[in-house]
Motif scaffolding. Structure first.
Motif, PDB file in Angstrom:
ATOM      1  N   ALA A  48       1.354  13.124  -2.400  1.00 36.72           N
ATOM      2  CA  ALA A  48       0.950  13.379  -1.151  1.00 36.72           C
ATOM      3  C   ALA A  48       0.846  12.512   0.856  1.00 36.72           C
ATOM      4  O   ALA A  48       2.128  11.331   0.596  1.00 36.72           O
ATOM      5  CB  ALA A  48      -0.401  12.721  -1.462  1.00 36.72           C
ATOM      6  N   LEU A  49       1.308  13.061   1.381  1.00 41.41           N
ATOM      7  CA  LEU A  49       1.499  11.801   2.880  1.00 41.41           C
ATOM      8  C   LEU A  49       0.053  10.569   2.845  1.00 41.41           C
ATOM      9  O   LEU A  49      -0.455  10.646   1.957  1.00 41.41           O
ATOM     10  CB  LEU A  49       0.336  13.391   3.950  1.00 41.41           C
ATOM     11  N   GLY A  50       1.111   9.823   3.364  1.00 39.23           N
ATOM     12  CA  GLY A  50       0.889   8.509   2.918  1.00 39.23           C
ATOM     13  C   GLY A  50       0.966   7.393   1.954  1.00 39.23           C
ATOM     14  O   GLY A  50       1.057   6.770   1.572  1.00 39.23           O
ATOM     15  N   SER A  51       2.367   8.606   0.434  1.00 35.56           N
ATOM     16  CA  SER A  51       2.932   7.782  -0.020  1.00 35.56           C
ATOM     17  C   SER A  51       3.717   7.839   0.056  1.00 35.56           C
ATOM     18  O   SER A  51       4.480   8.835   0.521  1.00 35.56           O
ATOM     19  CB  SER A  51       1.600   8.607  -1.346  1.00 35.56           C
ATOM     20  N   ALA A  52       4.823   7.882  -1.185  1.00 34.46           N
ATOM     21  CA  ALA A  52       6.088   7.509  -1.603  1.00 34.46           C
ATOM     22  C   ALA A  52       6.538   8.210  -3.068  1.00 34.46           C
ATOM     23  O   ALA A  52       5.890   7.614  -4.049  1.00 34.46           O
ATOM     24  CB  ALA A  52       7.006   6.139  -1.241  1.00 34.46           C
ATOM     25  N   VAL A  53       7.697   8.326  -2.554  1.00 32.68           N
ATOM     26  CA  VAL A  53       8.519   8.761  -4.593  1.00 32.68           C
ATOM     27  C   VAL A  53       9.717   8.304  -4.084  1.00 32.68           C
ATOM     28  O   VAL A  53      10.774   8.459  -2.885  1.00 32.68           O
ATOM     29  CB  VAL A  53       8.532  10.712  -4.172  1.00 32.68           C
ATOM     30  N   ALA A  72       0.942  -0.892   0.105  1.00 34.69           N
ATOM     31  CA  ALA A  72      -0.126   0.052  -0.099  1.00 34.69           C
ATOM     32  C   ALA A  72       0.661   1.052   0.361  1.00 34.69           C
ATOM     33  O   ALA A  72       1.767   1.419   0.531  1.00 34.69           O
ATOM     34  CB  ALA A  72      -1.321  -0.180   1.652  1.00 34.69           C
ATOM     35  N   ALA A  73      -0.024   1.732  -0.504  1.00 32.48           N
ATOM     36  CA  ALA A  73       1.067   3.449  -0.506  1.00 32.48           C
ATOM     37  C   ALA A  73       1.634   3.893   0.691  1.00 32.48           C
ATOM     38  O   ALA A  73       2.280   4.518   1.141  1.00 32.48           O
ATOM     39  CB  ALA A  73       0.255   4.931  -1.218  1.00 32.48           C
ATOM     40  N   CYS A  74       0.918   3.506   1.404  1.00 28.11           N
ATOM     41  CA  CYS A  74       0.685   4.174   2.813  1.00 28.11           C
ATOM     42  C   CYS A  74       2.322   3.533   3.772  1.00 28.11           C
ATOM     43  O   CYS A  74       3.080   4.249   4.440  1.00 28.11           O
ATOM     44  CB  CYS A  74      -0.499   4.390   3.774  1.00 28.11           C
ATOM     45  N   TRP A  90      -9.784   5.228 -10.020  1.00 26.53           N
ATOM     46  CA  TRP A  90      -9.579   5.526  -8.750  1.00 26.53           C
ATOM     47  C   TRP A  90     -10.349   6.248  -7.775  1.00 26.53           C
ATOM     48  O   TRP A  90      -9.482   7.158  -7.430  1.00 26.53           O
ATOM     49  CB  TRP A  90      -7.825   5.397  -8.223  1.00 26.53           C
ATOM     50  N   PRO A  91     -11.638   6.381  -8.187  1.00 27.66           N
ATOM     51  CA  PRO A  91     -11.656   7.999  -7.126  1.00 27.66           C
ATOM     52  C   PRO A  91     -12.156   7.731  -5.572  1.00 27.66           C
ATOM     53  O   PRO A  91     -13.276   8.009  -4.614  1.00 27.66           O
ATOM     54  CB  PRO A  91     -14.089   7.762  -7.797  1.00 27.66           C
ATOM     55  N   TYR A  92     -11.437   7.499  -4.692  1.00 28.54           N
ATOM     56  CA  TYR A  92     -10.913   6.731  -3.978  1.00 28.54           C
ATOM     57  C   TYR A  92      -9.751   7.894  -3.573  1.00 28.54           C
ATOM     58  O   TYR A  92      -8.861   8.557  -3.947  1.00 28.54           O
ATOM     59  CB  TYR A  92     -11.248   5.383  -3.781  1.00 28.54           C
ATOM     60  N   SER A  93      -9.929   7.958  -1.599  1.00 28.73           N
ATOM     61  CA  SER A  93      -8.284   8.597  -1.076  1.00 28.73           C
ATOM     62  C   SER A  93      -7.493   7.683  -0.843  1.00 28.73           C
ATOM     63  O   SER A  93      -7.671   5.988  -1.507  1.00 28.73           O
ATOM     64  CB  SER A  93      -8.732   8.864   0.279  1.00 28.73           C
ATOM     65  N   GLY A  94      -6.308   7.326  -1.197  1.00 29.96           N
ATOM     66  CA  GLY A  94      -5.168   7.300  -0.897  1.00 29.96           C
ATOM     67  C   GLY A  94      -4.986   5.983  -2.845  1.00 29.96           C
ATOM     68  O   GLY A  94      -4.998   7.378  -3.780  1.00 29.96           O
ATOM     69  N   GLU A  95      -4.472   5.208  -2.851  1.00 30.05           N
ATOM     70  CA  GLU A  95      -3.857   4.766  -4.085  1.00 30.05           C
ATOM     71  C   GLU A  95      -4.335   3.356  -4.439  1.00 30.05           C
ATOM     72  O   GLU A  95      -4.656   2.348  -3.472  1.00 30.05           O
ATOM     73  CB  GLU A  95      -2.669   4.973  -4.327  1.00 30.05           C
TER      74      GLU A  95
END
Length: 329
Positions: free
Chosen positions: A62-67, A18-20, A224-229
């Motif tokens: 975005a917070l909760g994701s990575a690069v 998960a992206a988080c 993807w009409p949701y929060s997160g990825e």
């Protein structure tokens, strides 16, 4: 031709992240404005008074994701922006997973951005080696004032080396979105689109090099009409749902970083690797790969080697399917 003969035999029946990321606990708390240690390779303060001008800006995270990206010169200062709600506690880390061995980094936070668009030159939080090895980590930064902050990852000798910056909130408490979370068990719906003419030409060149290997590249978009990825598991399940790929589902997949994928490609298809990334990636998202492999007899005394690579571009909302097949002759 050997390829056509082998393909005809493929109608034989087959038996049968998960992206988080990881959220750190409430470890050492570091207030904005405090610094526990000296940090190497801080970006030099520019004459403009905006530290952004001393960095190479790569976009928002975005917070909760990575690069994930590479250093290309020594020293180098890459910057990213992150929106942080007021009264939040955030985690910033250059992670061991996705970063090159023996990489030494610095991590800095500036801001918030003011009305004139400047982040100033005052370091609000910084770290040198609190992460894995010589990687950097800020385990819990208290943010009182909400706004847009600038995060800088630096290295003095990282040219050619990769790093992955993970952003998070302690216990996920500050991640807010007007979008709802994805429903439990949500399945992606894929819509196929044509690949570029450049990729088609590169694929054709690779296939013409040998008559006992073949490959295909397909592009799918998803909503993807949701929060997160969307997750790599969701992307993999959606691709394995196609009848032509169902055989791969009998064999467990292996998650790879995008750079690792190149090692699994035949040399004639390796030119596809950088082209896929540059064509479909946004330059800073964490591109993920699930690879499935099996071999089986395709004729008396001849085996076939089958590999399916499901490549997820979570922010661009694309999945690239790269299938590679080799035949014993």
């Amino acid at each position: 031709m050997a390829r056509e003969w082998m393909k005809a035999l493929l109608v034989l029946p087959m038996a049968v992240l998960a992206a988080c990321g990881d959220v750190a606990g409430t470890e050492q708390v570091e207030q904005l404005g405090e610094s526990a240690q000296g940090v190497l390779y801080a970006p030099p303060p520019p004459a403009s008074g905006n530290i952004l001008d001393s960095t190479t800006y790569l976009g928002p995270v975005a917070l909760g994701s990575a690069v994930q990206t590479y250093f290309t010169t020594n020293p180098q200062y890459y910057s990213f922006t992150v929106q942080v709600p007021a009264s939040s506690q955030i985690i910033l880390e250059v992670t061991h997973a996705g970063s090159s061995m023996y990489l030494d980094t610095g991590l800095f936070v500036y801001g918030p951005k003011n009305a004139s668009g400047s982040y100033g030159t005052t370091v609000l939080a910084q770290d040198d080696d609190a992460g894995y090895g010589q990687l950097s980590k800020l385990p819990a930064v208290n943010v009182v004032q909400g706004g847009e902050y600038l995060v800088v990852v630096s290295s003095g000798n990282g040219s050619g080396k990769q790093f992955r910056l993970q952003t998070n909130c302690v216990a996920g408490a500050c991640v807010s979105s007007s979008l709802p979370p994805a429903p439990s068990g949500y399945q992606l719906t894929l819509t196929e689109q044509a690949i570029t003419s450049q990729l088609s030409a590169t694929l054709a060149t690779g296939e013409a090099e040998r008559d006992w290997t073949t490959a295909s590249v397909r592009r799918f978009d998803f909503a993807w009409p949701y929060s997160g990825e969307a997750s790599l598991a969701q992307a993999d399940a959606a691709v394995l749902g196609f009848q032509e790929y169902q055989d791969y589902g009998y064999f467990a997949g292996t998650a790879l970083t995008y750079p690792q994928l190149n090692d699994y490609l035949y040399s004639e298809f390796q030119p596809l690797h950088p082209q896929i990334l540059s064509t479909y990636g946004n330059g800073w998202e964490n591109v993920q790969v699930m690879t499935h492999y099996y071999s089986r007899a395709v004729a008396p005394g001849a085996d076939g080697w089958f590999r399916l690579n499901v490549i997820l571009f979570p922010q661009s909302k694309k999945i690239i399917v790269l299938e590679q097949i080799g035949y014993e002759t």
